[in-house]
Motif scaffolding. Structure first.
Motif, PDB file in Angstrom:
ATOM      1  N   LEU A  50      39.890  33.652  46.086  1.00 19.26           N
ATOM      2  CA  LEU A  50      39.532  32.703  47.149  1.00 19.26           C
ATOM      3  C   LEU A  50      39.604  33.359  48.524  1.00 19.26           C
ATOM      4  O   LEU A  50      38.718  33.166  49.354  1.00 19.26           O
ATOM      5  CB  LEU A  50      40.451  31.480  47.106  1.00 19.26           C
ATOM      6  N   ARG A  51      40.652  34.111  48.759  1.00 15.38           N
ATOM      7  CA  ARG A  51      40.799  34.797  50.053  1.00 15.38           C
ATOM      8  C   ARG A  51      39.711  35.838  50.250  1.00 15.38           C
ATOM      9  O   ARG A  51      39.136  35.955  51.336  1.00 15.38           O
ATOM     10  CB  ARG A  51      42.170  35.461  50.147  1.00 15.38           C
ATOM     11  N   ARG A  52      39.447  36.602  49.219  1.00 16.37           N
ATOM     12  CA  ARG A  52      38.491  37.706  49.337  1.00 16.37           C
ATOM     13  C   ARG A  52      37.068  37.218  49.594  1.00 16.37           C
ATOM     14  O   ARG A  52      36.347  37.764  50.419  1.00 16.37           O
ATOM     15  CB  ARG A  52      38.524  38.566  48.080  1.00 16.37           C
ATOM     16  N   TYR A  53      36.647  36.173  48.862  1.00 15.50           N
ATOM     17  CA  TYR A  53      35.255  35.736  48.948  1.00 15.50           C
ATOM     18  C   TYR A  53      35.050  34.501  49.819  1.00 15.50           C
ATOM     19  O   TYR A  53      33.912  34.174  50.163  1.00 15.50           O
ATOM     20  CB  TYR A  53      34.682  35.521  47.548  1.00 15.50           C
ATOM     21  N   GLY A  54      36.114  33.786  50.139  1.00 20.66           N
ATOM     22  CA  GLY A  54      36.017  32.656  51.057  1.00 20.66           C
ATOM     23  C   GLY A  54      35.170  31.498  50.567  1.00 20.66           C
ATOM     24  O   GLY A  54      34.622  30.756  51.377  1.00 20.66           O
ATOM     25  N   THR A  55      35.078  31.326  49.260  1.00 16.86           N
ATOM     26  CA  THR A  55      34.293  30.218  48.714  1.00 16.86           C
ATOM     27  C   THR A  55      34.913  29.731  47.418  1.00 16.86           C
ATOM     28  O   THR A  55      35.559  30.498  46.699  1.00 16.86           O
ATOM     29  CB  THR A  55      32.828  30.625  48.477  1.00 16.86           C
ATOM     30  N   ARG A  56      34.690  28.455  47.123  1.00 16.59           N
ATOM     31  CA  ARG A  56      35.081  27.874  45.840  1.00 16.59           C
ATOM     32  C   ARG A  56      33.854  27.647  44.959  1.00 16.59           C
ATOM     33  O   ARG A  56      33.977  27.180  43.836  1.00 16.59           O
ATOM     34  CB  ARG A  56      35.822  26.554  46.047  1.00 16.59           C
ATOM     35  N   SER A  57      32.676  27.967  45.466  1.00 16.60           N
ATOM     36  CA  SER A  57      31.439  27.775  44.712  1.00 16.60           C
ATOM     37  C   SER A  57      31.366  28.773  43.556  1.00 16.60           C
ATOM     38  O   SER A  57      31.313  29.986  43.784  1.00 16.60           O
ATOM     39  CB  SER A  57      30.234  27.987  45.633  1.00 16.60           C
TER      40      SER A  57
END
Length: 170
Positions: free
Chosen positions: A15-22
């Protein structure tokens, strides 16, 4: 061997690395090729072929289930890639039929951690929502929410244990 807390920790790291929950964006940004297939029984499968990572997903899944299955398979990629390479890939028939299957449980915990933020779940619980109401409010599945509540309890909260069916995808 991955532990439940490692599955949670890895989900938070993703979550931190990619900044998305999609799930679709995560797969794309992680370099995982997602291919829809006309599966009859299984919902999804994860496979590594010549160092290329693939998720095969049933083409006619409801959007909520599509996201859960995709996150579950991303969980396998994140947590169990080595095992997938050594066994030739994973095949999923029932992602919530965890029984004694450690890797399935861990992939489900990963999916719950990505899709169901702690703060939102806690807010609904404190407002008096039950797992069914939380699942509807968060556009999720009751079994994934129950699993998330069980994980919050493992982390030190003391909510009433929630029942969930492990065979609801059959």
């Amino acid at each position: 061997m991955i532990k439940t807390e490692d599955a949670v920790r890895m989900a938070v790291k993703i979550l931190r690395r990619y900044g998305t929950r999609s799930p679709d964006r995560l797969a794309q940004e992680m370099g995982i090729i997602v291919m829809e297939r006309p599966f009859v029984k299984q919902k999804g499968a994860y496979k590594v072929i010549e160092r290329n990572r693939f998720i095969f997903i049933k083409e006619d899944l409801h959007p909520v289930m599509h996201d859960i299955v995709l996150l579950h398979e991303i969980g396998h990629d994140t947590l169990h890639r080595h095992e997938a390479v050594s066994t030739g890939g994973f095949q999923e028939f029932n992602i919530f039929d965890m029984g004694n299957r450690r890797m399935e449980y861990e992939a489900n915990i990963f999916a719950a951690q990505i899709s169901l933020p702690d703060d939102e779940i806690l807010e609904y619980i404190y407002q008096g929502y039950d797992v069914g109401q939380i699942a509807r409010a968060m556009d999720s599945d009751i079994n994934l929410v129950a699993l998330k509540v069980a994980e919050l309890n493992r982390q030190g909260y003391s909510f009433r244990s929630q029942e969930f069916r492990s065979d609801f995808l059959r």
